[in-house]
Design an enzyme around this catalytic site. Sequence first.
Site, PDB file in Angstrom:
ATOM      1  N   ASP A  58       0.894  -1.147   0.028  1.00  0.00           N
ATOM      2  CA  ASP A  58      -0.022   0.077   0.052  1.00  0.00           C
ATOM      3  C   ASP A  58       0.829   1.083   0.055  1.00  0.00           C
ATOM      4  O   ASP A  58       1.875   1.344   0.844  1.00  0.00           O
ATOM      5  CB  ASP A  58      -0.683   0.145   1.404  1.00  0.00           C
ATOM      6  CG  ASP A  58      -1.874   1.041   1.334  1.00  0.00           C
ATOM      7  OD1 ASP A  58      -3.070   1.230   0.831  1.00  0.00           O
ATOM      8  OD2 ASP A  58      -1.571   2.331   2.062  1.00  0.00           O
ATOM      9  N   TYR A  63       2.663   9.650   0.301  1.00  0.00           N
ATOM     10  CA  TYR A  63       3.745   8.942   1.222  1.00  0.00           C
ATOM     11  C   TYR A  63       5.095   9.204   0.515  1.00  0.00           C
ATOM     12  O   TYR A  63       6.079   9.154   1.352  1.00  0.00           O
ATOM     13  CB  TYR A  63       3.374   7.621   1.225  1.00  0.00           C
ATOM     14  CG  TYR A  63       2.218   7.144   1.753  1.00  0.00           C
ATOM     15  CD1 TYR A  63       1.211   8.172   2.594  1.00  0.00           C
ATOM     16  CD2 TYR A  63       1.391   5.967   1.384  1.00  0.00           C
ATOM     17  CE1 TYR A  63      -0.007   7.810   2.760  1.00  0.00           C
ATOM     18  CE2 TYR A  63       0.277   5.393   1.936  1.00  0.00           C
ATOM     19  CZ  TYR A  63      -0.479   6.539   2.561  1.00  0.00           C
ATOM     20  OH  TYR A  63      -1.645   6.084   3.081  1.00  0.00           O
ATOM     21  N   LYS A  93      -2.733   5.868  -4.329  1.00  0.00           N
ATOM     22  CA  LYS A  93      -3.857   6.790  -3.883  1.00  0.00           C
ATOM     23  C   LYS A  93      -3.770   8.077  -4.625  1.00  0.00           C
ATOM     24  O   LYS A  93      -2.563   8.480  -4.648  1.00  0.00           O
ATOM     25  CB  LYS A  93      -4.059   6.867  -2.339  1.00  0.00           C
ATOM     26  CG  LYS A  93      -4.353   5.636  -1.658  1.00  0.00           C
ATOM     27  CD  LYS A  93      -4.351   5.824  -0.059  1.00  0.00           C
ATOM     28  CE  LYS A  93      -4.043   4.640   0.674  1.00  0.00           C
ATOM     29  NZ  LYS A  93      -2.502   4.075   0.795  1.00  0.00           N
ATOM     30  N   HIS A 126      -7.854   9.307  -1.937  1.00  0.00           N
ATOM     31  CA  HIS A 126      -7.447   9.109  -0.474  1.00  0.00           C
ATOM     32  C   HIS A 126      -8.083   9.808   0.440  1.00  0.00           C
ATOM     33  O   HIS A 126      -8.481   9.263   1.469  1.00  0.00           O
ATOM     34  CB  HIS A 126      -6.004   9.957  -0.648  1.00  0.00           C
ATOM     35  CG  HIS A 126      -5.048   9.438   0.406  1.00  0.00           C
ATOM     36  ND1 HIS A 126      -3.836   9.555   0.120  1.00  0.00           N
ATOM     37  CD2 HIS A 126      -5.187   9.198   1.486  1.00  0.00           C
ATOM     38  CE1 HIS A 126      -3.100   9.075   1.349  1.00  0.00           C
ATOM     39  NE2 HIS A 126      -4.086   8.842   2.173  1.00  0.00           N
TER      40      HIS A 126
END
Length: 328
Positions: A58, A63, A93, A126
């Site tokens: 994931d 990120y 996302k 997201h």
Amino acid sequence: MDPNAGVPFSKIPETPLSSGGQKMPVLGFGTASDPPVAEETTKQAVLHAIEVGYRHFDTAALYYTEEPLGEAIAEAINMGLIKSREEIFITSKLWCSDSHQEFVLPALRKTLKNLKLEYIDLYLIHWPVSSKPGIYEYPIKKEDFLPMDYKSVWSAMEECQRLGLTKAVGVSNFSCKKLADVLATAIIPPAVNQVEVNPVWQQKKLIEFCKGNGILVVAYAALGAVGTFYGTNSVMESDTLKEIAKARGKTVAQVCLRWAYEQGIGVVVKSFNKERMKQNLEIFNWALSKEESLKIGEIPQSRACLGKDYTSVYGPFKTIEEVWDGEL
């Protein structure tokens, strides 16, 4: 009775998604770090995770772990840890600043470029809010928040799936009401809703709604996101969970993950610690008793993550409850 009870761990079970024909490993490996870590650290953690058995990873544009994840997958193939990319399930996302119809496809193409892949398996919105285009930051400034046009953004997500750039599409942090808004116009319904779920925030109403609409709930913060600015120790320090773990000879984390698995949902768990990576996989060859499940079901409920006033994070939303339309 769980058919996997008493069976030694060999492979993470998979669950079918409602659209795209994909099967998703029910236990995923998270790559978000707070505070952020070096890309090489993420890459080595992913390589070790593949080595011990994880196949679902994931990530997200926000990120900044897409590139090291892609590098780790390429290296894993070269090392012979996996035979091909097809053995790996990848979720990424769409960030809020790209949650506008015209930016969805370019954002996914950028994600694919970062990962050095031709497609991903699952692409999620997201958060159920948009923000000023071109700004990738978190927390989002109050003045940068914009309402999301669910119909047009979801239509663009559907186009990503039709083009084969993602095998399935879904959402994250969506309430029942916001899911209903998407479902009202969707041609391809969301396959997944990734939200906070753990024993102190069990989301029973949302899980029931999602199951009724063919949407798989995937839990994040299954252990309370301990150590992050938004997390809590209320999960790992729960007396009920500690008692069950001690009686069963398990870790509290294993009890939490097993409980989530028994709810019929997926889970993403993040640990770069090699021993805990292995421990977190050891949840498929035993089961909670009925009494233990009932005890967990009686744990007082309160949102573990972001259960405070986060005006600085959510701009016009005073609390996370307002983001969720008051639906708890």
